[in-house]
Design a protein around this motif. Structure first.
Motif, mmCIF file in Angstrom:
data_model
loop_
_atom_site.group_PDB
_atom_site.id
_atom_site.type_symbol
_atom_site.label_atom_id
_atom_site.label_comp_id
_atom_site.label_asym_id
_atom_site.label_seq_id
_atom_site.Cartn_x
_atom_site.Cartn_y
_atom_site.Cartn_z
ATOM 1 N N ARG A 128 0.839 -1.207 0.000
ATOM 2 C CA ARG A 128 0.000 0.000 0.000
ATOM 3 C C ARG A 128 0.872 1.254 0.000
ATOM 4 O O ARG A 128 1.773 1.397 0.829
ATOM 5 C CB ARG A 128 -0.922 -0.004 1.223
ATOM 6 C CG ARG A 128 -2.041 1.023 1.108
ATOM 7 C CD ARG A 128 -3.061 0.895 2.205
ATOM 8 N NE ARG A 128 -4.125 1.870 1.999
ATOM 9 C CZ ARG A 128 -4.761 2.511 2.972
ATOM 10 N NH1 ARG A 128 -4.455 2.258 4.238
ATOM 11 N NH2 ARG A 128 -5.707 3.381 2.690
ATOM 12 N N ALA A 129 0.607 2.148 -0.956
ATOM 13 C CA ALA A 129 1.366 3.396 -1.054
ATOM 14 C C ALA A 129 0.866 4.405 -0.022
ATOM 15 O O ALA A 129 -0.201 4.232 0.580
ATOM 16 C CB ALA A 129 1.237 3.974 -2.460
ATOM 17 N N LYS A 130 1.638 5.458 0.151
ATOM 18 C CA LYS A 130 1.218 6.526 1.062
ATOM 19 C C LYS A 130 0.087 7.355 0.456
ATOM 20 O O LYS A 130 -0.731 7.928 1.178
ATOM 21 C CB LYS A 130 2.412 7.424 1.397
ATOM 22 C CG LYS A 130 3.461 6.729 2.264
ATOM 23 C CD LYS A 130 4.601 7.663 2.617
ATOM 24 C CE LYS A 130 5.621 6.953 3.508
ATOM 25 N NZ LYS A 130 6.756 7.829 3.876
ATOM 26 N N LYS A 131 0.045 7.409 -0.887
ATOM 27 C CA LYS A 131 -1.012 8.143 -1.569
ATOM 28 C C LYS A 131 -2.161 7.205 -1.915
ATOM 29 O O LYS A 131 -1.942 6.057 -2.287
ATOM 30 C CB LYS A 131 -0.479 8.788 -2.855
ATOM 31 C CG LYS A 131 0.557 9.872 -2.635
ATOM 32 C CD LYS A 131 1.002 10.454 -3.979
ATOM 33 C CE LYS A 131 2.048 11.527 -3.789
ATOM 34 N NZ LYS A 131 2.512 12.067 -5.107
ATOM 35 N N SER A 132 -3.377 7.712 -1.811
ATOM 36 C CA SER A 132 -4.558 6.917 -2.157
ATOM 37 C C SER A 132 -4.620 6.700 -3.667
ATOM 38 O O SER A 132 -4.092 7.487 -4.453
ATOM 39 C CB SER A 132 -5.828 7.618 -1.695
ATOM 40 O OG SER A 132 -5.852 7.743 -0.286
ATOM 41 N N GLY A 133 -5.276 5.609 -4.059
ATOM 42 C CA GLY A 133 -5.414 5.299 -5.475
ATOM 43 C C GLY A 133 -6.155 3.985 -5.651
ATOM 44 O O GLY A 133 -6.673 3.409 -4.688
ATOM 45 N N PRO A 134 -6.224 3.481 -6.863
ATOM 46 C CA PRO A 134 -6.958 2.240 -7.131
ATOM 47 C C PRO A 134 -6.318 1.044 -6.430
ATOM 48 O O PRO A 134 -5.132 1.056 -6.086
ATOM 49 C CB PRO A 134 -6.859 2.090 -8.658
ATOM 50 C CG PRO A 134 -6.384 3.396 -9.171
ATOM 51 C CD PRO A 134 -5.625 4.046 -8.086
ATOM 52 N N VAL A 135 -7.130 0.011 -6.249
ATOM 53 C CA VAL A 135 -6.649 -1.255 -5.699
ATOM 54 C C VAL A 135 -6.630 -2.272 -6.841
ATOM 55 O O VAL A 135 -7.660 -2.554 -7.457
ATOM 56 C CB VAL A 135 -7.543 -1.757 -4.555
ATOM 57 C CG1 VAL A 135 -7.023 -3.091 -4.010
ATOM 58 C CG2 VAL A 135 -7.613 -0.721 -3.431
ATOM 59 N N VAL A 136 -5.440 -2.798 -7.131
ATOM 60 C CA VAL A 136 -5.269 -3.758 -8.222
ATOM 61 C C VAL A 136 -4.882 -5.117 -7.635
ATOM 62 O O VAL A 136 -3.958 -5.207 -6.824
ATOM 63 C CB VAL A 136 -4.192 -3.285 -9.214
ATOM 64 C CG1 VAL A 136 -3.973 -4.332 -10.304
ATOM 65 C CG2 VAL A 136 -4.576 -1.943 -9.836
#
Length: 320
Positions: free
Chosen positions: A42-50
């Motif tokens: 999980r990155a620190k920035k939000s975004g899509p889940v792949v």
């Protein structure tokens, strides 16, 4: 993309962290617990889940190798969003190199599963309840079953604009129109409004470096396009789109000798193979019934009448 906690299998996964979870399947008759490892980045920035998933059929090892390479090259570490890797989904089948679950069922024909059904059905239910709701995109890696060898390809439905666009970005040699199969993982995820790419390449119980390279490069293209990792998408081929396809079956039983390579275009009446007897007095040619591309070949040395030999496109019908 919300600021809500990301909780998977009852565990909160903080931003910027790597977490390895275990999805418990069942216990063996020895009382040994069987668990499916799930690697979450999980990155620190939000975004899509792949979600990257392989080994739904336990003997389809090319997909396992693709995800292994993605992890080894750290492609699964996003700058934005979350990447979930399940390298070996059907852990039972993988352990003994068989397609099916121990109950004899094809896991890819029991979704969405049931909490009180067969072992395969219960496992499918756990995944659909506890993993699937939290993902946005899925790449599901497969190979040809048995002795059938697939050329690298993405299968998707031509009516879905986003899926078709992603298939082009994945950039496989072939993009094949494929209807949904009842009770398959792909159909179930589609009903859940998830975007699914199904990759096929190679054959079971066999590592194919070229197929693995296609899978890794294509996945990297998708993750780059969705903004999860940095870089540029790489185009190495102009994908060939196939709409109307047909299996060609053995008209006779005997020894099977191939005349063509996978991925080639053949003309009507071209000799694709010959079927011979072991005694030297029987030789029958297998002809192409129409113009088309061959994208799956049976690599077994012995065939029985009615066995699937070639999967190919019907270019005459495609033009119509």
């Amino acid at each position: 993309m919300s600021s809500k906690p990301f909780i998977l299998l009852g565990k909160e996964i903080p931003k910027g962290k790597t977490t390895v979870l275990d999805l418990e399947v069942a216990k063996l008759h020895t009382r040994t617990t069987v668990k499916v490892p799930i690697i979450v980045e999980r990155a620190k920035k939000s975004g899509p889940v792949v979600l990257l998933l392989a080994g739904l059929h336990g003997d389809e090892v090319n997909g396992v190798a693709i995800i292994r390479e993605i992890i080894a090259q750290k492609i699964n570490k996003p700058n934005k969003g979350t990447i979930i890797c399940i390298p070996v989904f059907n852990i039972f089948g993988y352990l003994i190199q068989t397609r099916e679950f121990p109950d004899g069922r094809d896991l890819n024909r029991v979704f969405p599963g049931s909490p009180n059904g067969s072992l395969a059905s219960q496992f499918a239910y756990q995944f659909i309840e506890n993993i699937a709701p939290f993902v946005d995109y899925v790449i599901d890696f497969h190979t040809g079953g048995g002795d059938k060898e697939n050329i690298a390809q993405i299968r998707c439905h031509e009516s879905e604009a986003e899926t078709m666009k992603l298939a082009e970005i994945f950039n496989p040699p072939f993009i094949i129109h494929s209807d949904y199969i009842a009770k398959s993982l792909r159909e179930t995820l589609n009903k859940m409004k998830k975007t699914v790419l199904l990759f096929e390449g190679g054959k079971s119980k066999n590592f194919d470096p070229k197929i693995i390279s296609h899978g890794v490069r294509g996945t990297k293209n998708i993750l780059t396009h969705l903004g999860l990792i940095e870089g540029t998408t790489e185009k190495t081929v102009d994908p060939i789109h196939l709409k109307k396809t047909k299996w060609l079956r053995a008209p006779y039983s005997g020894m099977f000798k191939l005349n063509v390579k996978n991925g080639t275009f053949v003309k009507k009446r071209e000799v694709l193979a010959v079927i011979l007897d072991p005694f030297g007095d029987f030789k029958k040619k297998v002809y192409a019934p129409f113009d088309g591309y061959i994208f799956c070949i049976n690599k077994t040395p012995i065939v029985n009448k009615g066995d699937a030999l070639f999967h190919m496109s019907n270019e005459d019908e495609n033009e119509d």
